[in-house]
Design a protein around this motif. Sequence first.
Motif, PDB file in Angstrom:
ATOM      1  N   MET A  58       0.701  -1.201  -0.017  1.00 56.36           N
ATOM      2  CA  MET A  58       0.015   0.024  -0.037  1.00 56.36           C
ATOM      3  C   MET A  58       0.887   1.211   0.144  1.00 56.36           C
ATOM      4  SD  MET A  58      -3.292  -0.742   2.610  1.00 56.36           S
ATOM      5  CE  MET A  58      -2.770  -1.985   3.474  1.00 56.36           C
ATOM      6  N   ALA A  59       2.112   1.364   0.685  1.00 52.09           N
ATOM      7  CA  ALA A  59       2.860   2.168   0.597  1.00 52.09           C
ATOM      8  C   ALA A  59       3.547   2.499  -0.725  1.00 52.09           C
ATOM      9  CB  ALA A  59       4.175   2.304   1.581  1.00 52.09           C
ATOM     10  N   ARG A  60       3.803   1.429  -1.318  1.00 49.70           N
ATOM     11  CA  ARG A  60       4.454   1.677  -2.752  1.00 49.70           C
ATOM     12  C   ARG A  60       3.328   2.138  -3.740  1.00 49.70           C
ATOM     13  NH1 ARG A  60       9.340  -1.617  -3.323  1.00 49.70           N
ATOM     14  NH2 ARG A  60       9.770  -2.641  -1.492  1.00 49.70           N
ATOM     15  N   GLN A  61       2.176   1.554  -3.591  1.00 47.96           N
ATOM     16  CA  GLN A  61       1.092   1.819  -4.659  1.00 47.96           C
ATOM     17  C   GLN A  61      -0.123   2.221  -3.992  1.00 47.96           C
ATOM     18  OE1 GLN A  61       1.459  -1.696  -7.319  1.00 47.96           O
ATOM     19  NE2 GLN A  61       1.323  -0.247  -8.900  1.00 47.96           N
ATOM     20  N   PRO A  62      -0.196   3.433  -3.484  1.00 49.44           N
ATOM     21  CA  PRO A  62      -1.539   4.002  -2.753  1.00 49.44           C
ATOM     22  C   PRO A  62      -2.686   3.644  -3.302  1.00 49.44           C
ATOM     23  CG  PRO A  62       0.335   5.418  -2.366  1.00 49.44           C
ATOM     24  CD  PRO A  62       0.923   4.584  -3.588  1.00 49.44           C
TER      25      PRO A  62
END
Lengths: 96, 146
Positions: A58-62
């Motif tokens: 989720m942090a890499r691809q919000p």
Amino acid sequence: MSVTQTLATIAQTLPDGAGVDDAQNIAAAQGAGMAYGLAAIGPGIGIGYLVGQSVQAMARQPEAAGMVRTTMFLGIAFTEALALIGFVVFILLKFA
Amino acid sequence: MGQAVVSRIDGPAVETTIARDMVRRGLWVAPALVAVFGLVWGVDGAISTAYGIALVMANFLLAAALLSWTARISLGLMMGAALFGYLIRLGLIFAAVWLVRDASWVAFVPLGITIIVTHLGLLLWEVRYVSASLAFPDLKPETKES
């Protein structure tokens, strides 16, 4: 410690009036508790790993957070099924 | 990872939607399951089955509510809620069974079978819909609402 050794140890510590049934009940309670405890360890590790990886995703691809959360929730529920199987074994050993 | 822990997600609460979907399907299937288990184990089996279904549904709803609520605060809190929520919910299920262990109507075999069958059954049913909609949105199974 094997079941035989456990039963022998319990039999030595029981008072004179106690019978074989008491020793078996104690051993069954011990086994049930161990089954439940051991069954909860694996899913705990699995859920921790799963959620950690999901948060990274989720942090890499919000923008993909919705999809990640969906699969994460289903993954948690599937992993938890293992613990529930252990719990059912516990209640069958302890109460049934 | 540090940034991820303090960031939050403001999108729709997908967990709650999934859990509600599963509960809705569970309510459709519950009477059939109660009837079948009632035929095999009698009235006690039927009541125990209903109790088991209610436990599983409450477990799903509680898990979803915890994750959705904490995701809006921070992802770090969501991680904590996922792991400690798992322990707390296991404890709650244990307490729910412990409280009724001496009740006259409780039958542990149908209760145990119901917990496993309902949990896995509802999950697999939901996965069918979710996987179709995630991988191929056009193939999402039609529902009356859509």
